[in-house]
Motif scaffolding. Structure first.
Motif, PDB file in Angstrom:
ATOM      1  N   ILE A  78      45.467  41.432  -6.948  1.00 22.36           N
ATOM      2  CA  ILE A  78      44.827  40.250  -7.513  1.00 22.36           C
ATOM      3  C   ILE A  78      44.438  40.575  -8.943  1.00 22.36           C
ATOM      4  CG2 ILE A  78      42.980  38.583  -7.264  1.00 22.36           C
ATOM      5  CD1 ILE A  78      42.975  39.332  -4.267  1.00 22.36           C
TER       6      ILE A  78
ATOM      7  N   TYR B  74      43.589  39.772 -12.930  1.00 18.29           N
ATOM      8  CA  TYR B  74      42.916  38.837 -13.829  1.00 18.29           C
ATOM      9  C   TYR B  74      43.358  39.160 -15.247  1.00 18.29           C
ATOM     10  CZ  TYR B  74      40.174  37.795  -9.721  1.00 18.29           C
ATOM     11  OH  TYR B  74      39.806  37.414  -8.458  1.00 18.29           O
TER      12      TYR B  74
ATOM     13  N   PHE C  81      51.047  33.951  -5.822  1.00 14.17           N
ATOM     14  CA  PHE C  81      50.023  33.486  -6.756  1.00 14.17           C
ATOM     15  C   PHE C  81      50.543  32.304  -7.563  1.00 14.17           C
ATOM     16  CE2 PHE C  81      47.569  37.417  -6.320  1.00 14.17           C
ATOM     17  CZ  PHE C  81      48.545  38.316  -5.928  1.00 14.17           C
TER      18      PHE C  81
ATOM     19  N   TYR D 244      49.472  30.795 -11.353  1.00 13.35           N
ATOM     20  CA  TYR D 244      48.662  30.940 -12.563  1.00 13.35           C
ATOM     21  C   TYR D 244      48.906  29.719 -13.452  1.00 13.35           C
ATOM     22  CZ  TYR D 244      47.567  35.893 -11.725  1.00 13.35           C
ATOM     23  OH  TYR D 244      47.089  37.069 -11.215  1.00 13.35           O
TER      24      TYR D 244
ATOM     25  N   LEU E  13      44.098  32.516 -13.034  1.00  7.27           N
ATOM     26  CA  LEU E  13      44.474  32.478 -11.627  1.00  7.27           C
ATOM     27  C   LEU E  13      44.006  31.168 -10.998  1.00  7.27           C
ATOM     28  CD1 LEU E  13      45.672  34.009  -9.177  1.00  7.27           C
ATOM     29  CD2 LEU E  13      43.391  34.958  -8.796  1.00  7.27           C
TER      30      LEU E  13
ATOM     31  N   LYS F 216      45.681  32.055  -4.660  1.00 11.95           N
ATOM     32  CA  LYS F 216      46.474  33.188  -4.176  1.00 11.95           C
ATOM     33  C   LYS F 216      46.611  33.117  -2.657  1.00 11.95           C
ATOM     34  CE  LYS F 216      42.367  36.123  -3.795  1.00 11.95           C
ATOM     35  NZ  LYS F 216      41.403  35.085  -4.213  1.00 11.95           N
TER      36      LYS F 216
END
Lengths: 118, 111
Positions: A106, A108, B34, B36, B46, B49
């Motif tokens: 995950i 960022y 995911f 985005y 994001l 997910k």
């Protein structure tokens, strides 16, 4: 909440010059990723680091190098710049283990550094 | 090898209409998926997910996506488009370290 910080936001260089891009991950994040996004393109993975060690390598030119420091920030060094290196360079960070779950996938993203090579 | 295919490089909808952005993936192992969003001259944010568990995933700004293993799809939807949804949307897959992105879909929203 703190986000990924990239500096500088914009950088203009001439051909054959060098450039250094910096990335400061989210606090407690231990993994850093670098991506390159050319004009109108999707982001392409360059390289990643986990706990200061290179963890994966993508399509990163030999002219580029990167490292992750003891404070987890990372720097992407680019030498002998070419016109084709003009792109948006993103850094992303993740946390391998949050204490409750694995979260290394995950990622960022920072706002990116726009590099223009003239 | 993993890959992502986003059908439609441009999608245009009217404000208030349904948004559907398509994403199909290829992965030899259960993937992490995911979405985005990228606004002009900004970074990647994001949206949502899928890792494990519930196949219908809700994200920010009213978006959601459903993981359909049988169709190898992870389409992004929003019931009612807003002008502020206009942006570039990237679907991505990962099962190791790096993210593999699709080529992106530019969403335009007309009044």
């Amino acid at each position: 909440a703190a986000g990924v910080i990239q500096s500088p936001r914009h950088l203009i260089k001439e051909k054959r010059e060098t450039a250094t891009l910096k990335c400061y991950p989210i606090p407690r994040h231990d993994t850093v990723y670098w991506y390159q996004q050319g004009p109108g393109q999707d982001p392409q993975f360059l390289i990643s680091f986990y706990e200061k060690m290179q963890s994966d390598k993508g399509s990163i030119p030999d002219r580029f190098s990167a490292q992750q420091f003891s404070d987890y920030h990372s720097e992407l060094n680019m030498s002998s710049l070419e016109l084709g290196d003009s792109a948006l360079y993103f850094c992303a960070s993740s946390q391998y283990w949050t204490g409750q779950t694995y979260a290394k996938n995950i990622q960022y993203f920072g706002a990116g550094t726009r590099l223009s090579v003239l | 090898a993993q890959s992502v295919t986003q059908l439609g490089s441009h999608v245009s909808v009217s404000e208030g209409a349904l948004v559907l952005l398509r994403c199909n993936y290829s992965s030899s192992v259960p993937p992490y998926l995911f979405w985005y969003v990228q606004y002009p001259n900004q970074g990647l944010q994001l949206l949502l997910k899928y890792t494990t568990g519930a196949t219908l995933v809700k994200g920010i700004n009213g978006f959601e996506a459903e993981f359909k293993k049988s169709e190898t799809s992870f389409h992004l939807t929003k019931p009612s488009a807003h002008m502020s949804d206009a942006a570039e949307y990237f679907c991505a897959v990962s099962n190791t370290d790096k993210l593999i992105f699709g080529t992106g879909t530019r969403l335009q929203v007309f009044p």
